[in-house]
Write a protein that holds these residues in place. Structure first.
Motif, mmCIF file in Angstrom:
data_model
loop_
_atom_site.group_PDB
_atom_site.id
_atom_site.type_symbol
_atom_site.label_atom_id
_atom_site.label_comp_id
_atom_site.label_asym_id
_atom_site.label_seq_id
_atom_site.Cartn_x
_atom_site.Cartn_y
_atom_site.Cartn_z
ATOM 1 N N ASP A 171 -13.387 11.219 -10.094
ATOM 2 C CA ASP A 171 -12.673 10.056 -10.648
ATOM 3 C C ASP A 171 -11.652 9.568 -9.634
ATOM 4 O OD1 ASP A 171 -11.081 8.225 -12.016
ATOM 5 O OD2 ASP A 171 -10.944 9.440 -13.829
ATOM 6 N N VAL A 172 -12.051 8.587 -8.840
ATOM 7 C CA VAL A 172 -11.179 8.097 -7.771
ATOM 8 C C VAL A 172 -9.868 7.520 -8.316
ATOM 9 C CG1 VAL A 172 -12.130 5.758 -7.553
ATOM 10 C CG2 VAL A 172 -11.213 6.907 -5.554
ATOM 11 N N ASP A 173 -9.899 6.905 -9.489
ATOM 12 C CA ASP A 173 -8.672 6.349 -10.061
ATOM 13 C C ASP A 173 -7.681 7.452 -10.427
ATOM 14 O OD1 ASP A 173 -9.107 3.291 -10.320
ATOM 15 O OD2 ASP A 173 -10.989 4.171 -11.037
ATOM 16 N N PRO A 221 -7.840 1.537 -5.521
ATOM 17 C CA PRO A 221 -9.253 1.759 -5.822
ATOM 18 C C PRO A 221 -9.988 0.423 -6.017
ATOM 19 C CG PRO A 221 -7.909 3.305 -7.037
ATOM 20 C CD PRO A 221 -6.960 2.318 -6.397
ATOM 21 N N THR A 222 -11.096 0.293 -5.301
ATOM 22 C CA THR A 222 -11.855 -0.958 -5.260
ATOM 23 C C THR A 222 -13.343 -0.631 -5.357
ATOM 24 O OG1 THR A 222 -10.198 -1.897 -3.764
ATOM 25 C CG2 THR A 222 -12.334 -3.011 -3.851
ATOM 26 N N THR A 223 -14.072 -1.380 -6.188
ATOM 27 C CA THR A 223 -15.514 -1.186 -6.269
ATOM 28 C C THR A 223 -16.172 -1.983 -5.141
ATOM 29 O OG1 THR A 223 -15.377 -0.836 -8.648
ATOM 30 C CG2 THR A 223 -17.556 -1.372 -7.740
ATOM 31 N N MET A 224 -16.899 -1.259 -4.300
ATOM 32 C CA MET A 224 -17.530 -1.844 -3.122
ATOM 33 C C MET A 224 -18.907 -2.414 -3.477
ATOM 34 S SD MET A 224 -15.357 -1.503 -0.841
ATOM 35 C CE MET A 224 -13.872 -0.595 -0.454
ATOM 36 N N PRO A 225 -19.414 -3.350 -2.666
ATOM 37 C CA PRO A 225 -20.720 -3.962 -2.949
ATOM 38 C C PRO A 225 -21.869 -2.965 -3.024
ATOM 39 C CG PRO A 225 -19.557 -5.200 -1.240
ATOM 40 C CD PRO A 225 -18.757 -3.951 -1.503
ATOM 41 N N TRP A 226 -21.739 -1.793 -2.384
ATOM 42 C CA TRP A 226 -22.819 -0.798 -2.394
ATOM 43 C C TRP A 226 -22.708 0.166 -3.572
ATOM 44 C CZ3 TRP A 226 -19.673 -1.940 1.716
ATOM 45 C CH2 TRP A 226 -18.554 -1.136 1.878
ATOM 46 N N LEU A 271 -11.138 4.503 -2.494
ATOM 47 C CA LEU A 271 -9.708 4.494 -2.209
ATOM 48 C C LEU A 271 -9.541 4.921 -0.760
ATOM 49 C CD1 LEU A 271 -6.674 4.469 -3.039
ATOM 50 C CD2 LEU A 271 -6.969 6.878 -3.659
ATOM 51 N N LEU A 272 -8.965 4.059 0.058
ATOM 52 C CA LEU A 272 -8.761 4.374 1.474
ATOM 53 C C LEU A 272 -7.282 4.603 1.750
ATOM 54 C CD1 LEU A 272 -11.297 1.830 1.980
ATOM 55 C CD2 LEU A 272 -11.346 3.647 3.667
ATOM 56 N N ILE A 327 -9.195 8.021 5.564
ATOM 57 C CA ILE A 327 -9.880 8.832 4.555
ATOM 58 C C ILE A 327 -10.351 7.912 3.438
ATOM 59 C CG2 ILE A 327 -9.624 10.703 2.871
ATOM 60 C CD1 ILE A 327 -7.202 11.608 4.638
ATOM 61 N N ASN A 328 -11.559 8.154 2.954
ATOM 62 C CA ASN A 328 -12.103 7.420 1.822
ATOM 63 C C ASN A 328 -12.450 8.422 0.728
ATOM 64 O OD1 ASN A 328 -13.359 5.482 0.168
ATOM 65 N ND2 ASN A 328 -15.331 5.758 1.182
ATOM 66 N N LEU A 329 -11.773 8.311 -0.412
ATOM 67 C CA LEU A 329 -12.203 9.034 -1.607
ATOM 68 C C LEU A 329 -13.031 8.042 -2.397
ATOM 69 C CD1 LEU A 329 -8.986 10.886 -2.854
ATOM 70 C CD2 LEU A 329 -10.634 11.585 -1.112
ATOM 71 N N PHE A 330 -14.217 8.460 -2.845
ATOM 72 C CA PHE A 330 -15.052 7.516 -3.573
ATOM 73 C C PHE A 330 -15.765 8.185 -4.729
ATOM 74 C CE2 PHE A 330 -18.090 9.355 -0.660
ATOM 75 C CZ PHE A 330 -19.290 9.363 -1.364
ATOM 76 N N THR A 331 -16.076 7.349 -5.737
ATOM 77 C CA THR A 331 -16.857 7.749 -6.894
ATOM 78 C C THR A 331 -17.999 6.752 -7.050
ATOM 79 O OG1 THR A 331 -14.863 8.576 -7.994
ATOM 80 C CG2 THR A 331 -16.777 8.153 -9.388
ATOM 81 N N PRO A 332 -19.246 7.211 -7.053
ATOM 82 C CA PRO A 332 -20.354 6.288 -7.319
ATOM 83 C C PRO A 332 -20.233 5.758 -8.751
ATOM 84 C CG PRO A 332 -21.148 8.372 -6.419
ATOM 85 C CD PRO A 332 -19.711 8.560 -6.763
ATOM 86 N N VAL A 333 -20.353 4.425 -8.923
ATOM 87 C CA VAL A 333 -20.183 3.855 -10.259
ATOM 88 C C VAL A 333 -21.357 3.007 -10.722
ATOM 89 C CG1 VAL A 333 -17.660 3.968 -10.255
ATOM 90 C CG2 VAL A 333 -18.800 1.922 -9.359
ATOM 91 N N THR A 334 -22.185 2.513 -9.809
ATOM 92 C CA THR A 334 -23.358 1.746 -10.243
ATOM 93 C C THR A 334 -24.546 2.695 -10.369
ATOM 94 O OG1 THR A 334 -24.094 1.211 -8.005
ATOM 95 C CG2 THR A 334 -22.529 -0.336 -9.056
#
Length: 132
Positions: free
Chosen positions: A77-79, A96-101, A106-107, A116-123
């Motif tokens: 949970d990136v948020d 935290p921003t949802t990227m096109p991919w 969160l950078l 550093i990029n923390l990310f959570t797949p959401v799509t």
């Protein structure tokens, strides 16, 4: 071929290892006072002091001089991690921003300036990519 680890070189190994322990929640394993590793299920972040550079060749690596790589950690949970790290991270690059991919990212920068990029797949497609 199998990517095993990414290694950062730093002038202040105690500070950088402590920072990554806070960010990841992983306790570092110290091989020597000049080398530590944070081992995750998918890879290892190794951190070496500038004193180790001579072993590879003088001038082969310079601390706090990265302008091309992004160190990425997939999180649940990136948020929530953004909220948790507000007092630890001094330099957030974005919220935290949802990227096109399809990843919510969160950078921020570590104390040496590494990105550093923390990310959570959401799509659905991003989630499928990481559940293979």
């Amino acid at each position: 071929m199998n990517l095993v680890s990414i290694r950062l070189i730093t002038d202040d190994i105690q500070r950088l290892v402590g920072f990554y322990e806070q960010v990841t929640g992983v306790e570092a394993t110290w091989a020597t006072p000049d080398f530590a590793e944070l081992v995750t299920p998918k890879g290892t972040l190794a951190i070496g002091s500038t004193r180790t550079v001579a072993l590879f060749g003088e001038g082969s690596a310079r601390p706090a001089d990265n302008h091309t790589a992004i160190i990425e950690f997939m999180v649940a949970d990136v948020d929530a991690d953004h909220q948790r790290l507000r007092d630890t991270v001094g330099d957030f690059v974005n919220e935290p921003t949802t990227m096109p991919w399809g990843n919510r990212s969160l950078l921020f920068r570590d104390p040496d300036g590494n990105l550093i990029n923390l990310f959570t797949p959401v799509t659905a497609s991003a989630i499928a990519k990481f559940t293979r």
